[in-house]
Write an enzyme that holds these catalytic residues in place. Structure first.
Site, PDB file in Angstrom:
ATOM      1  N   VAL A  71       0.706  -0.932  -0.043  1.00 46.53           N
ATOM      2  CA  VAL A  71      -0.271  -0.526   0.553  1.00 46.53           C
ATOM      3  C   VAL A  71       1.008   1.200   0.455  1.00 46.53           C
ATOM      4  O   VAL A  71       0.117   2.104  -0.166  1.00 46.53           O
ATOM      5  CB  VAL A  71      -0.987  -0.027   1.510  1.00 46.53           C
ATOM      6  CG1 VAL A  71      -2.237  -1.260   1.214  1.00 46.53           C
ATOM      7  CG2 VAL A  71      -0.449  -0.030   2.072  1.00 46.53           C
ATOM      8  N   SER A 146      -8.692   1.560  14.755  1.00 46.89           N
ATOM      9  CA  SER A 146      -8.618   1.989  15.629  1.00 46.89           C
ATOM     10  C   SER A 146      -9.147   1.922  16.964  1.00 46.89           C
ATOM     11  O   SER A 146      -9.987   3.225  17.115  1.00 46.89           O
ATOM     12  CB  SER A 146      -7.497   0.762  16.591  1.00 46.89           C
ATOM     13  OG  SER A 146      -7.359   0.870  18.026  1.00 46.89           O
ATOM     14  N   TYR A 159       0.997   5.040  15.853  1.00 42.74           N
ATOM     15  CA  TYR A 159      -0.288   4.807  15.613  1.00 42.74           C
ATOM     16  C   TYR A 159      -1.697   5.549  16.049  1.00 42.74           C
ATOM     17  O   TYR A 159      -2.881   5.251  15.200  1.00 42.74           O
ATOM     18  CB  TYR A 159      -0.323   3.303  16.629  1.00 42.74           C
ATOM     19  CG  TYR A 159      -1.118   2.566  16.455  1.00 42.74           C
ATOM     20  CD1 TYR A 159      -1.227   1.562  14.704  1.00 42.74           C
ATOM     21  CD2 TYR A 159      -2.095   2.470  17.284  1.00 42.74           C
ATOM     22  CE1 TYR A 159      -1.820  -0.127  14.915  1.00 42.74           C
ATOM     23  CE2 TYR A 159      -2.774   1.250  16.938  1.00 42.74           C
ATOM     24  CZ  TYR A 159      -2.964   0.011  15.837  1.00 42.74           C
ATOM     25  OH  TYR A 159      -3.918  -0.326  15.298  1.00 42.74           O
ATOM     26  N   LYS A 163      -4.555   5.500  12.627  1.00 41.37           N
ATOM     27  CA  LYS A 163      -5.904   5.649  13.247  1.00 41.37           C
ATOM     28  C   LYS A 163      -6.646   6.867  13.696  1.00 41.37           C
ATOM     29  O   LYS A 163      -8.032   7.053  13.319  1.00 41.37           O
ATOM     30  CB  LYS A 163      -5.542   4.613  14.322  1.00 41.37           C
ATOM     31  CG  LYS A 163      -4.700   3.284  13.738  1.00 41.37           C
ATOM     32  CD  LYS A 163      -5.175   2.907  13.185  1.00 41.37           C
ATOM     33  CE  LYS A 163      -5.015   0.966  12.729  1.00 41.37           C
ATOM     34  NZ  LYS A 163      -5.010   1.019  11.971  1.00 41.37           N
TER      35      LYS A 163
END
Length: 256
Positions: A71, A146, A159, A163
């Site tokens: 990706v 998440s 992270y 998200k």
């Protein structure tokens, strides 16, 4: 849609692409789709794992093919889209589940670690939504976010940022792609996957804390997230778009 009919919570007869579909939540979704009657192309960067899950999909009766995808590479995403269209005829469902997770304090995280999480977890979702959104007719995109997107998590700056971005991207894309394509996200809580690692094993101090703060008194299995994906991809969710569905067992995040 006939207002007198009750749409089924099913992906039977649909054609789906699951990016990040060879491990963890993505793999569970791909296999659940196939079990429910969908044709599925599941992909990741690793040829061996793609071949393995492709065989599992064939065993469940799905039309499929083995194709890798990175990706972080637009040409790779475009190639996946072209191969999937050729194999499936059309694409009704896209699931974005590819993910990485650097663990480091904000003061210790390297720019490379930060960039990798943003590139894979957020920009990769953008690329896939853009490439597939240009060719899908009526359909559904399901992004894997998440519950961490709304939390203060130690050593998870990249992270959490990525998200949080996925949640915002999901809402924005739902406006751009409506009414033909619905765009939603699933925000799982703690799920026992390879990426979660041994910290969620039974008996660890971390796992005991998670269980205590979760009304369901356990962590989820990937299959339990797959059920939500089936709903969002199905005609039963025909008026659901721009939503982030949290599936966390009621986890209490009041004390980070």
């Amino acid at each position: 849609m006939d207002s007198d009919s009750t749409p089924a919570v099913s992906v039977d007869g649909k054609s789906a692409v699951v990016i990040g579909g060879t491990s963890g939540i993505g793999r569970a979704i791909a296999l659940a789709f196939a079990e429910d009657g969908a044709d599925v192309v599941a992909t990741s960067r690793t040829e061996e794992s793609v071949e393995q899950v492709t065989e599992e999909l064939r065993e469940r009766g799905a039309t499929t093919t083995a194709v890798t995808c990175d990706v972080t590479d637009r040409e790779s995403v475009e190639e996946l889209c072209a191969v999937a269209e050729e194999t499936l005829g059309s694409i009704d469902v896209l699931v974005n589940s590819a993910g990485v997770n650097a663990e480091a304090s904000i003061t210790e995280m390297t720019e490379e670690e930060w960039a990798q999480d943003i590139e894979v977890d957020l920009t990769g979702v953008f690329r896939a939504c853009q490439v597939f959104g240009r060719v899908m007719g009526e359909g559904s995109i399901v992004n894997i976010s998440s519950m961490s997107a709304g939390q203060a998590r130690e050593e998870r700056a990249s992270y959490v940022a990525a998200k949080s971005g996925v949640d915002g991207l999901t809402r924005a894309a739902s406006a751009d792609l409506a009414p033909e394509i619905r765009v939603n996200a699933i925000a799982p809580g703690f799920v026992k996957t390879e990426m979660a690692g041994p910290k969620l094993d039974d008996g660890t101090e971390f796992r005991e804390t998670v269980d205590e703060r979760t009304p369901m008194e356990r962590v989820a299995t990937p299959d339990e997230i797959a059920g939500t994906a089936i709903y969002l991809a199905s005609d039963a969710a025909s008026f659901t778009t721009g939503e982030v569905v949290v599936v966390d067992g009621g986890y209490d995040n009041s004390a980070q």
